[in-house]
Design a protein around this motif. Structure first.
Motif, mmCIF file in Angstrom:
data_model
loop_
_atom_site.group_PDB
_atom_site.id
_atom_site.type_symbol
_atom_site.label_atom_id
_atom_site.label_comp_id
_atom_site.label_asym_id
_atom_site.label_seq_id
_atom_site.Cartn_x
_atom_site.Cartn_y
_atom_site.Cartn_z
ATOM 1 N N ILE A 1 4.962 -4.559 -4.656
ATOM 2 C CA ILE A 1 5.853 -3.981 -3.818
ATOM 3 C C ILE A 1 7.150 -3.331 -4.969
ATOM 4 N N MET A 2 7.252 -4.107 -6.151
ATOM 5 C CA MET A 2 8.461 -3.174 -7.005
ATOM 6 C C MET A 2 7.627 -2.682 -8.387
ATOM 7 N N ASN B 1 5.508 -5.614 6.641
ATOM 8 C CA ASN B 1 6.273 -4.051 6.692
ATOM 9 C C ASN B 1 5.869 -3.415 6.598
ATOM 10 N N TYR B 2 6.292 -2.243 7.994
ATOM 11 C CA TYR B 2 5.165 -0.728 7.749
ATOM 12 C C TYR B 2 6.552 -0.229 7.284
ATOM 13 N N LYS B 3 5.409 1.332 6.891
ATOM 14 C CA LYS B 3 6.458 2.795 7.652
ATOM 15 C C LYS B 3 6.412 3.195 8.857
ATOM 16 N N SER C 1 3.422 -3.276 3.529
ATOM 17 C CA SER C 1 4.231 -4.644 2.242
ATOM 18 C C SER C 1 4.013 -6.103 2.738
ATOM 19 N N ILE C 2 3.439 -6.441 2.116
ATOM 20 C CA ILE C 2 3.166 -8.470 2.440
ATOM 21 C C ILE C 2 3.867 -8.783 1.397
ATOM 22 N N TRP D 1 0.912 -1.392 0.240
ATOM 23 C CA TRP D 1 -0.065 0.141 -0.019
ATOM 24 C C TRP D 1 0.910 1.327 -0.080
ATOM 25 N N PHE D 2 0.701 1.993 -1.072
ATOM 26 C CA PHE D 2 1.547 3.185 -1.507
ATOM 27 C C PHE D 2 0.638 4.825 -0.892
ATOM 28 N N ARG D 3 1.657 5.969 -0.618
ATOM 29 C CA ARG D 3 -0.140 6.711 -0.113
ATOM 30 C C ARG D 3 1.231 8.119 -1.018
ATOM 31 N N VAL D 4 -0.039 9.176 -1.772
ATOM 32 C CA VAL D 4 0.270 10.106 -1.698
ATOM 33 C C VAL D 4 -0.183 11.723 -1.223
#
Length: 113
Positions: free
Chosen positions: A97-98, A57-59, A49-50, A35-38
């Motif tokens: 993720i990539m 993993n997390y920010k 991410s998974i 998951w990404f965000r802007v």
């Protein structure tokens, strides 16, 4: 392969939302997903991410508040967001993720009182 994120909305600080992202095609089950965000005025960032095996993993800023999960049978990845803060306001997207897939339509999350 198309990505469709959903589940965003307007929520008060401290509230919760659950995002979903459905992907068509077999690439989903073989790849780690993120998951990404802007956020306004900022660049896209990876939030959570998974891997295909389920490792997450997390920010740092979302650790303990966000939970990523996936359902390979449904080609869907989820992001449970709790204790939301105004700084979580952004358009949220999913991708591998990539970042191999075309960015689909994100979902707006607005945290405001």
């Amino acid at each position: 392969v198309q990505l469709q994120a959903s589940g965003g909305g307007l929520v008060q600080p401290g509230g919760s939302l659950r995002l979903s992202c459905a992907a068509s095609g077999s690439i989903f089950s073989r790849n780690g997903m993120g998951w990404f965000r802007v956020a306004p005025g900022k660049q896209r960032e990876l939030v959570a991410s998974i891997t295909s095996g389920g490792f997450t993993n997390y920010k740092d800023s979302v650790k303990g508040r966000f939970t990523i999960s996936r359902d390979n049978a449904k080609n869907t990845v989820y992001l449970q967001m709790n204790s939301l803060k105004p700084e979580d306001t952004a358009v949220y997207y999913c991708n591998t993720i990539m970042q191999q897939l075309d960015w689909g339509q994100g979902t707006q999350v607005t945290v405001s009182s």
